[in-house]
Design a protein around this motif. Structure first.
Motif, mmCIF file in Angstrom:
data_model
loop_
_atom_site.group_PDB
_atom_site.id
_atom_site.type_symbol
_atom_site.label_atom_id
_atom_site.label_comp_id
_atom_site.label_asym_id
_atom_site.label_seq_id
_atom_site.Cartn_x
_atom_site.Cartn_y
_atom_site.Cartn_z
ATOM 1 N N PHE A 66 0.852 -1.177 0.000
ATOM 2 C CA PHE A 66 0.000 0.000 0.000
ATOM 3 C C PHE A 66 0.899 1.243 0.000
ATOM 4 C CE2 PHE A 66 -2.419 -3.242 2.493
ATOM 5 C CZ PHE A 66 -3.443 -3.454 1.586
ATOM 6 N N ASN A 67 0.284 2.419 0.086
ATOM 7 C CA ASN A 67 1.064 3.640 0.260
ATOM 8 C C ASN A 67 1.894 3.537 1.541
ATOM 9 O OD1 ASN A 67 -0.446 5.079 2.613
ATOM 10 N ND2 ASN A 67 -2.062 4.364 1.233
ATOM 11 N N GLN A 68 2.895 4.387 1.665
ATOM 12 C CA GLN A 68 3.822 4.224 2.794
ATOM 13 C C GLN A 68 3.214 4.600 4.149
ATOM 14 O OE1 GLN A 68 5.323 5.901 -0.226
ATOM 15 N NE2 GLN A 68 5.467 3.723 -0.754
ATOM 16 N N THR B 46 -12.937 2.039 -7.382
ATOM 17 C CA THR B 46 -12.074 3.180 -7.685
ATOM 18 C C THR B 46 -10.640 2.717 -7.925
ATOM 19 O OG1 THR B 46 -11.447 3.649 -5.393
ATOM 20 C CG2 THR B 46 -13.473 4.675 -6.204
ATOM 21 N N GLN B 47 -9.927 3.510 -8.689
ATOM 22 C CA GLN B 47 -8.499 3.301 -8.897
ATOM 23 C C GLN B 47 -7.799 4.634 -8.666
ATOM 24 O OE1 GLN B 47 -10.522 2.912 -11.970
ATOM 25 N NE2 GLN B 47 -11.313 1.075 -10.976
ATOM 26 N N VAL B 48 -6.517 4.583 -8.346
ATOM 27 C CA VAL B 48 -5.767 5.810 -8.106
ATOM 28 C C VAL B 48 -4.448 5.771 -8.870
ATOM 29 C CG1 VAL B 48 -6.761 6.095 -5.806
ATOM 30 C CG2 VAL B 48 -4.549 4.954 -6.049
ATOM 31 N N PHE B 49 -3.963 6.948 -9.228
ATOM 32 C CA PHE B 49 -2.581 7.072 -9.687
ATOM 33 C C PHE B 49 -2.064 8.439 -9.290
ATOM 34 C CE2 PHE B 49 -4.845 8.617 -13.500
ATOM 35 C CZ PHE B 49 -4.058 9.686 -13.928
ATOM 36 N N TRP B 50 -0.798 8.645 -9.508
ATOM 37 C CA TRP B 50 -0.110 9.809 -8.983
ATOM 38 C C TRP B 50 0.707 10.450 -10.102
ATOM 39 C CZ3 TRP B 50 5.372 10.148 -7.440
ATOM 40 C CH2 TRP B 50 5.678 11.284 -6.672
ATOM 41 N N ALA B 51 0.828 11.749 -10.058
ATOM 42 C CA ALA B 51 1.642 12.468 -11.033
ATOM 43 C C ALA B 51 2.370 13.605 -10.337
ATOM 44 C CB ALA B 51 0.771 13.016 -12.166
ATOM 45 N N TYR B 52 3.462 14.041 -10.915
ATOM 46 C CA TYR B 52 4.137 15.217 -10.360
ATOM 47 C C TYR B 52 4.890 15.938 -11.461
ATOM 48 C CZ TYR B 52 8.596 12.685 -10.420
ATOM 49 O OH TYR B 52 9.715 11.996 -10.812
ATOM 50 N N GLY B 53 5.038 17.260 -11.257
ATOM 51 C CA GLY B 53 5.751 18.096 -12.213
ATOM 52 C C GLY B 53 6.862 18.866 -11.534
ATOM 53 N N GLY C 176 1.423 -1.192 -10.715
ATOM 54 C CA GLY C 176 2.427 -1.611 -9.743
ATOM 55 C C GLY C 176 3.661 -2.245 -10.343
ATOM 56 N N THR C 177 3.630 -2.590 -11.632
ATOM 57 C CA THR C 177 4.791 -3.240 -12.250
ATOM 58 C C THR C 177 5.629 -2.261 -13.069
ATOM 59 O OG1 THR C 177 3.656 -3.872 -14.303
ATOM 60 C CG2 THR C 177 3.474 -5.371 -12.426
ATOM 61 N N VAL D 44 2.721 7.907 -12.293
ATOM 62 C CA VAL D 44 3.024 6.624 -11.667
ATOM 63 C C VAL D 44 1.703 5.931 -11.346
ATOM 64 C CG1 VAL D 44 4.193 5.447 -9.774
ATOM 65 C CG2 VAL D 44 5.060 7.655 -10.576
ATOM 66 N N VAL D 45 1.561 4.686 -11.788
ATOM 67 C CA VAL D 45 0.362 3.906 -11.482
ATOM 68 C C VAL D 45 0.752 2.807 -10.499
ATOM 69 C CG1 VAL D 45 -1.492 2.469 -12.381
ATOM 70 C CG2 VAL D 45 -0.610 4.374 -13.752
ATOM 71 N N PRO D 46 0.361 2.937 -9.240
ATOM 72 C CA PRO D 46 0.738 1.927 -8.243
ATOM 73 C C PRO D 46 -0.138 0.687 -8.318
ATOM 74 C CG PRO D 46 -0.606 3.603 -7.207
ATOM 75 C CD PRO D 46 -0.419 4.041 -8.642
ATOM 76 N N PHE D 47 0.271 -0.323 -7.587
ATOM 77 C CA PHE D 47 -0.550 -1.516 -7.426
ATOM 78 C C PHE D 47 -1.878 -1.120 -6.785
ATOM 79 C CE2 PHE D 47 -1.825 -5.377 -5.106
ATOM 80 C CZ PHE D 47 -1.724 -6.330 -6.114
ATOM 81 N N GLN D 48 -2.951 -1.751 -7.215
ATOM 82 C CA GLN D 48 -4.286 -1.450 -6.676
ATOM 83 C C GLN D 48 -4.763 -2.586 -5.772
ATOM 84 O OE1 GLN D 48 -5.787 1.647 -7.731
ATOM 85 N NE2 GLN D 48 -3.774 1.934 -8.685
ATOM 86 N N PRO D 49 -5.390 -2.297 -4.611
ATOM 87 C CA PRO D 49 -5.637 -0.952 -4.087
ATOM 88 C C PRO D 49 -4.364 -0.361 -3.476
ATOM 89 C CG PRO D 49 -6.432 -2.582 -2.539
ATOM 90 C CD PRO D 49 -5.963 -3.342 -3.737
ATOM 91 N N HIS D 50 -4.255 0.955 -3.547
ATOM 92 C CA HIS D 50 -3.100 1.649 -2.991
ATOM 93 C C HIS D 50 -3.364 2.108 -1.560
ATOM 94 C CE1 HIS D 50 0.747 3.563 -3.308
ATOM 95 N NE2 HIS D 50 0.275 4.788 -3.153
ATOM 96 N N PHE D 51 -4.629 2.111 -1.171
ATOM 97 C CA PHE D 51 -5.052 2.457 0.186
ATOM 98 C C PHE D 51 -5.788 1.267 0.778
ATOM 99 C CE2 PHE D 51 -4.455 6.407 -1.950
ATOM 100 C CZ PHE D 51 -4.086 7.334 -0.985
#
Length: 530
Positions: A208-210, A389-396, A358-359, A375-382
């Motif tokens: 999961f998330n950290q 629902t699904q989640v992913f993360w992005a940053y700039g 997640g891969t 970044v698309v993490p393994f689901q579920p991430h929480f």
């Protein structure tokens, strides 16, 4: 081992450095009921946070950042997590969870960099002979010779348009104007990962998330042992005794519920203070509104104010101005995306990237004006993530640049506007309306996330245990741990080992930093030159 009954420990800051310190204190015989973790927020974890977030459009998830690990470099973290029961696997530890999950869901990115034609090519690192030679030479230059130097003071302009730089800087969040000392440390510390930069196959992750995988289980174990978590406490300053023989903290001054209070500290007590914060001054937006933020007011944060006050007391207590004076140079913006479209967008990302959730690794858009990655993490991430629902993360990294499609600076954009920019870069305009309707994207501006990378001199960071310290230590990303690299959980846990083992007169030694043989360096050097 006998348990100390009278001595008290005050750990200022509720992040992983303090949590790890509490774990090691207990293991070294300290009475858990006499350990107090003082945190000005209402939740532990510091920068390692992740939780459901209320948004006007509905319930989304917020995770302002993510962390990657590898087996070789994270020895202190894994050592600490051997003590923490797994939240999901009875009879196992959090360390077991990371090892087993990373082998069950190994990372091997099929796609890493997206060029302006919408194609991927990481078959070469793109370094010239001049820059690859300069990189090799940098490994052996003493830090004393490159104090206050920037990365772009050393490398050519072409270095910053190479595949190597695009992959390296987005993996670790470096900018060309950041510290040459720090990037040198990263090159040395993670040299074994250079041949795998194109697919990040050396990366390990949590299930999961950290927060759910590390912070919450550690906090739960500490509470079960009797550790006190005191939330809503803002430590304003420390009073020191300074003599020729020793230096010590004698009072902790703090505010709680608007009232000023004081804790008297004896010479036998312990005070460990986390300096600075990577998420200080953060601003959170919504799917429809940009974060309310400016670069000056973000500096008025209690974590930085505390270190600024501490630094006035003695010349070797650090120089916080070096790190937080220029928030524009250390700013970073992340986007937490929750999808409620039946998995349509996520499935399209999977088909496009060639990786199941997640891969993969970071997919970076180096030609975008915002220089963003997803970044698309393994689901579920929480742990509490709904099944639909699904989640992913992005940053700039280029937060003040105007978008290529949304003609606004990234820091002035709502979540909807980021999603619009992303889908245009992917050329998936056919999904734009449905995605905006069925997603919740939460922007988060973090003005000091890269502050630990700012150019510095050797003595701008204090020692974990300063000279002649009788009862205090400094922790976190802004203290000096020789040869190790900041912006890692490992760094914070190594601080905890250093402080606890010293003051508890432990027979244990701080775990050594993983180093490479000459053969390893030669082989990695060949990869750089290839």
């Amino acid at each position: 081992m006998p348990v100390e009954t009278e001595r008290k420990a005050y750990l200022i800051g509720g992040g992983i450095a303090s949590l790890s310190s509490a774990v090691y204190l207990i293991k070294e015989g300290f009475n858990a009921k006499n350990i107090h973790i003082l945190e000005h927020l209402q939740v532990a974890g510091g920068s390692m946070d992740a939780h459901p977030h209320n948004d006007p459009k509905g319930r989304g998830h917020l995770f302002r950042g993510g962390r990657m690990f590898d087996q070789e470099a994270y020895t202190c973290l894994f050592d600490m997590l051997e003590n923490i029961p797994s939240p999901v696997n009875s009879g196992k530890t959090c360390k077991d969870d990371i090892f087993e999950f990373s082998k069950l869901v190994p990372t091997s990115a099929k796609k890493r960099l997206l060029d302006d034609r919408g194609e991927f090519d990481v078959s070469h690192l793109g370094l010239s002979l001049k820059d690859s030679t300069a990189l090799s030479v940098l490994l052996y230059i003493p830090e004393s010779q490159i104090q206050d130097k920037k990365i772009n003071d050393y490398f050519s302009a072409d270095f910053f348009t190479s595949n190597f730089w695009y992959m390296f800087c987005t993996t670790f969040a470096f900018q060309p104007w950041h510290s040459l000392i720090e990037v040198k440390r990263y090159f040395r510390r993670f040299l074994h990962e250079v041949p795998k930069l194109h697919d990040l196959s050396g990366v390990w992750r949590t299930m999961f998330n950290q927060y759910d995988s590390i912070i919450k289980p550690t906090q739960d174990w500490l509470v079960s042992q009797g550790v006190n978590f005191d939330f809503g406490i803002t430590v304003t300053h420390l009073d020191f005794i300074i003599t020729e023989e020793y230096r010590a903290v004698e009072k902790i001054n703090y505010k709680k519920d608007g009232k000023c209070e004081t804790i008297d500290v004896s010479l036998d007590d312990l005070v460990f203070t986390t300096l600075g914060s990577l998420t200080a001054g953060s601003a959170i937006g919504t799917h429809t509104e940009a974060p309310k933020f400016d670069f000056e007011s973000c500096k008025n944060d209690p974590t930085w104010n505390l270190w600024t006050d501490i630094a006035k007391r003695q010349p070797d207590f650090g120089n916080p101005q070096k790190f937080f004076a220029d928030s524009r140079a250390s700013c970073f913006e992340s986007f937490s995306v929750t999808l409620k479209d039946g998995g349509k967008l996520l499935q399209r990302i999977v088909e496009w990237s060639g990786n199941q959730p997640g891969t993969g690794a970071l997919v970076t858009f180096p030609k975008s004006s915002w220089f963003f990655s997803i970044v698309v993490p393994f689901q579920p991430h929480f742990k509490d993530q709904p099944k639909d629902t699904q989640v992913f993360w992005a940053y700039g990294l280029n937060v003040e640049n105007v978008g290529d499609y949304v003609k606004k600076p990234m820091i002035e954009c709502s979540g909807q506007e980021f999603m619009t920019e992303l889908l245009h870069h992917l050329k998936w305009e056919d999904m734009l309306d449905s995605t905006l309707e069925n997603s919740i994207c939460i922007p988060a501006i973090l003005p000091f996330t890269m502050a630990q990378f700012m150019p510095r001199q050797i003595h701008d960071r204090p020692q974990v245990v300063p000279r002649n310290s009788r009862n205090f230590a400094f922790l976190g990303q802004f203290v000096e741990v020789p040869e190790d690299v900041v912006f890692t959980v490992e760094y914070s846990v190594r601080c905890a080992q250093t402080a606890v083992f010293h003051f508890m007169k432990s027979s244990r030694k701080v775990l050594p930093i993983y180093r490479y043989t000459l053969h390893d360096i030669i082989e990695s050097g060949k990869a750089v030159l290839a």
